[in-house]
Design a protein around this motif. Structure first.
Motif, PDB file in Angstrom:
ATOM      1  N   ILE A 224      48.264 -29.408  51.060  1.00  0.00           N
ATOM      2  CA  ILE A 224      46.822 -29.554  50.835  1.00  0.00           C
ATOM      3  C   ILE A 224      46.067 -29.542  52.161  1.00  0.00           C
ATOM      4  N   ILE A 225      46.602 -30.294  53.142  1.00  0.00           N
ATOM      5  CA  ILE A 225      45.968 -30.337  54.468  1.00  0.00           C
ATOM      6  C   ILE A 225      45.988 -28.950  55.104  1.00  0.00           C
ATOM      7  N   HIS A 226      47.129 -28.258  54.956  1.00  0.00           N
ATOM      8  CA  HIS A 226      47.235 -26.904  55.499  1.00  0.00           C
ATOM      9  C   HIS A 226      46.226 -25.971  54.839  1.00  0.00           C
ATOM     10  N   PHE A 227      46.062 -26.081  53.526  1.00  0.00           N
ATOM     11  CA  PHE A 227      45.101 -25.245  52.805  1.00  0.00           C
ATOM     12  C   PHE A 227      43.673 -25.538  53.256  1.00  0.00           C
ATOM     13  N   ILE A 228      43.359 -26.814  53.453  1.00  0.00           N
ATOM     14  CA  ILE A 228      42.013 -27.195  53.893  1.00  0.00           C
ATOM     15  C   ILE A 228      41.729 -26.632  55.288  1.00  0.00           C
ATOM     16  N   ILE A 229      42.719 -26.727  56.185  1.00  0.00           N
ATOM     17  CA  ILE A 229      42.538 -26.221  57.546  1.00  0.00           C
ATOM     18  C   ILE A 229      42.336 -24.705  57.531  1.00  0.00           C
ATOM     19  N   ILE A 230      43.169 -23.997  56.758  1.00  0.00           N
ATOM     20  CA  ILE A 230      43.059 -22.539  56.670  1.00  0.00           C
ATOM     21  C   ILE A 230      41.705 -22.137  56.090  1.00  0.00           C
ATOM     22  N   SER A 231      41.277 -22.868  55.054  1.00  0.00           N
ATOM     23  CA  SER A 231      39.989 -22.561  54.430  1.00  0.00           C
ATOM     24  C   SER A 231      38.844 -22.795  55.406  1.00  0.00           C
ATOM     25  N   PHE A 232      38.912 -23.888  56.138  1.00  0.00           N
ATOM     26  CA  PHE A 232      37.864 -24.206  57.111  1.00  0.00           C
ATOM     27  C   PHE A 232      37.804 -23.154  58.211  1.00  0.00           C
ATOM     28  N   LEU A 233      38.983 -22.756  58.722  1.00  0.00           N
ATOM     29  CA  LEU A 233      39.015 -21.730  59.773  1.00  0.00           C
ATOM     30  C   LEU A 233      38.537 -20.386  59.223  1.00  0.00           C
ATOM     31  N   GLY A 234      38.866 -20.099  57.957  1.00  0.00           N
ATOM     32  CA  GLY A 234      38.394 -18.863  57.349  1.00  0.00           C
ATOM     33  C   GLY A 234      36.885 -18.822  57.236  1.00  0.00           C
ATOM     34  N   ILE A 235      36.291 -19.961  56.868  1.00  0.00           N
ATOM     35  CA  ILE A 235      34.825 -20.042  56.777  1.00  0.00           C
ATOM     36  C   ILE A 235      34.198 -19.850  58.152  1.00  0.00           C
ATOM     37  N   LEU A 236      34.784 -20.493  59.167  1.00  0.00           N
ATOM     38  CA  LEU A 236      34.268 -20.325  60.529  1.00  0.00           C
ATOM     39  C   LEU A 236      34.393 -18.870  60.996  1.00  0.00           C
ATOM     40  N   GLY A 237      35.543 -18.252  60.682  1.00  0.00           N
ATOM     41  CA  GLY A 237      35.739 -16.856  61.069  1.00  0.00           C
ATOM     42  C   GLY A 237      34.742 -15.927  60.395  1.00  0.00           C
ATOM     43  N   PHE A 238      34.498 -16.148  59.108  1.00  0.00           N
ATOM     44  CA  PHE A 238      33.531 -15.318  58.391  1.00  0.00           C
ATOM     45  C   PHE A 238      32.124 -15.518  58.959  1.00  0.00           C
ATOM     46  N   THR A 239      31.793 -16.783  59.290  1.00  0.00           N
ATOM     47  CA  THR A 239      30.474 -17.066  59.867  1.00  0.00           C
ATOM     48  C   THR A 239      30.302 -16.348  61.202  1.00  0.00           C
ATOM     49  N   ALA A 240      31.383 -16.335  62.010  1.00  0.00           N
ATOM     50  CA  ALA A 240      31.307 -15.673  63.313  1.00  0.00           C
ATOM     51  C   ALA A 240      31.205 -14.159  63.170  1.00  0.00           C
ATOM     52  N   CYS A 241      31.870 -13.599  62.159  1.00  0.00           N
ATOM     53  CA  CYS A 241      31.880 -12.146  61.972  1.00  0.00           C
ATOM     54  C   CYS A 241      30.706 -11.634  61.147  1.00  0.00           C
ATOM     55  N   TYR A 242      29.977 -12.537  60.497  1.00  0.00           N
ATOM     56  CA  TYR A 242      28.918 -12.091  59.603  1.00  0.00           C
ATOM     57  C   TYR A 242      27.834 -11.267  60.302  1.00  0.00           C
ATOM     58  N   PRO A 243      27.398 -11.621  61.534  1.00  0.00           N
ATOM     59  CA  PRO A 243      26.390 -10.756  62.181  1.00  0.00           C
ATOM     60  C   PRO A 243      26.838  -9.308  62.328  1.00  0.00           C
ATOM     61  N   VAL A 244      28.131  -9.094  62.616  1.00  0.00           N
ATOM     62  CA  VAL A 244      28.638  -7.724  62.728  1.00  0.00           C
ATOM     63  C   VAL A 244      28.623  -7.048  61.358  1.00  0.00           C
ATOM     64  N   LEU A 245      29.035  -7.792  60.325  1.00  0.00           N
ATOM     65  CA  LEU A 245      28.983  -7.251  58.965  1.00  0.00           C
ATOM     66  C   LEU A 245      27.551  -6.938  58.558  1.00  0.00           C
ATOM     67  N   PHE A 246      26.624  -7.781  58.987  1.00  0.00           N
ATOM     68  CA  PHE A 246      25.199  -7.578  58.715  1.00  0.00           C
ATOM     69  C   PHE A 246      24.728  -6.253  59.319  1.00  0.00           C
ATOM     70  N   LEU A 247      25.147  -5.984  60.566  1.00  0.00           N
ATOM     71  CA  LEU A 247      24.767  -4.736  61.229  1.00  0.00           C
ATOM     72  C   LEU A 247      25.379  -3.526  60.528  1.00  0.00           C
ATOM     73  N   LEU A 248      26.659  -3.616  60.194  1.00  0.00           N
ATOM     74  CA  LEU A 248      27.323  -2.498  59.527  1.00  0.00           C
ATOM     75  C   LEU A 248      26.675  -2.184  58.182  1.00  0.00           C
ATOM     76  N   THR A 249      26.372  -3.232  57.420  1.00  0.00           N
ATOM     77  CA  THR A 249      25.732  -3.028  56.124  1.00  0.00           C
ATOM     78  C   THR A 249      24.359  -2.390  56.284  1.00  0.00           C
ATOM     79  N   GLY A 250      23.565  -2.903  57.229  1.00  0.00           N
ATOM     80  CA  GLY A 250      22.233  -2.353  57.452  1.00  0.00           C
ATOM     81  C   GLY A 250      22.252  -0.922  57.922  1.00  0.00           C
ATOM     82  N   SER A 251      23.276  -0.559  58.729  1.00  0.00           N
ATOM     83  CA  SER A 251      23.344   0.820  59.229  1.00  0.00           C
ATOM     84  C   SER A 251      23.689   1.818  58.132  1.00  0.00           C
ATOM     85  N   LEU A 252      24.262   1.339  57.022  1.00  0.00           N
ATOM     86  CA  LEU A 252      24.638   2.224  55.917  1.00  0.00           C
ATOM     87  C   LEU A 252      23.618   2.223  54.783  1.00  0.00           C
ATOM     88  N   MET A 253      22.515   1.495  54.959  1.00  0.00           N
ATOM     89  CA  MET A 253      21.472   1.459  53.932  1.00  0.00           C
ATOM     90  C   MET A 253      20.432   2.541  54.185  1.00  0.00           C
TER      91      MET A 253
END
Length: 285
Positions: free
Chosen positions: A7-36
């Protein structure tokens, strides 16, 4: 006990995944906007662009993806290519100059003893800590006297003598064992031979780290070109984006992606050397 660890391992992985997505979201935002398309961008960003009321909305993926913005930028925008090659010229010349000047300077600070060595290195550190705004007036006056205002040399020469790469490479050269250097001297090697055949290979990680950080900095120059370059045809690519109007949101997104791509590739290629630099600095401290 095992279940609680999972459970602790799952919580840590989930938390790091959320942080990773938050950090990568600006790049995803740019890619999405460039294809609109223009219509979809207006629907999503109309309130922000001043063309509609209500609230801004966004989608993770475009409903009607298109490469029209890339075609307009890469085929129908000659100004983009002029600025792109200006960036290549400036960044390449600066990094080459830093190799010629910074590598011997860092080796000299690390392995030679001379009067006022510590005081001079302290001056290097102080200059490194000063922002561009502090040195802007003095740099402008010097470059004006040398008739280098509104030339690429006016950007290249001050950057070539930057103190930051010397500080980065100094840490690596200082870690080269003195016993190895003394053994080379006993075998008849001179200072230049020791530098070229021992210093540079053993300090290559520090040199590459400094070059990667230098590329990331000089590829995105903003203040220096705005201050020292008056002719628009001399501007680097980093000044192309601020000149795009609000009604060209698709071009803005596409330009951001194209400008980001070389920096991302260089960072990924030099990531291991940057990690070695962080470890070396931490061990030294």
């Amino acid at each position: 006990m095992r279940k609680s660890k999972k459970i602790i391992h799952f919580i840590i992985i989930s938390f790091l995944g959320i942080l990773g997505f938050t950090a990568c979201y600006p790049v995803l935002f740019l890619l999405t906007g460039s294809l609109m398309g223009a219509g979809e961008l207006t629907d999503c960003l109309g309130p922000a662009l001043g063309g509609a009321g209500g609230y801004v909305s966004w989608r993770l993926l475009p409903v009607y993806p298109t490469l029209k913005a890339y075609v307009n930028l890469l085929i129908d925008s000659p100004e983009f290519f002029v600025m792109f090659w200006n960036s290549i010229k400036l960044t390449g010349a600066i990094l080459a100059g830093q190799l010629l000047v910074g590598v011997p300077a860092a080796w000299g600070f690390a392995k030679f003893k001379f009067p006022f060595k510590k005081a001079l290195f302290m001056v290097y550190i102080l200059l490194m800590m000063m922002p561009f705004q502090v040195m802007m007036l003095s740099n402008y006056l010097v470059l004006d006297k040398l008739h280098l205002i509104d030339t690429h040399l006016g950007i290249i020469l001050p950057a070539v003598f930057s103190t930051f790469p010397v500080f980065i490479m100094y840490r690596f050269f200082e870690s080269v064992p003195d016993a190895v250097i003394e053994s080379a001297r006993i075998d008849g090697a001179g200072n230049f031979q020791i530098f070229f055949y021992l210093g540079i290979p053993l300090g290559s990680a520090g040199i590459i780290s400094a070059m990667v950080l230098g590329f990331l900095e000089y590829w995105n120059l903003i203040e220096q070109p705005l201050t020292f370059l008056k002719t628009k045809s001399l501007w680097p690519l980093s000044l192309f984006l601020p000149n795009i109007g609000l009604n060209e949101a698709g071009i803005a997104f596409t330009t951001s992606v194209v400008v980001l791509l070389p920096a991302m590739l260089v960072f990924l290629a030099g990531q291991d050397y940057l990690e070695q630099g962080i470890v070396a600095a931490a061990v030294k401290e």
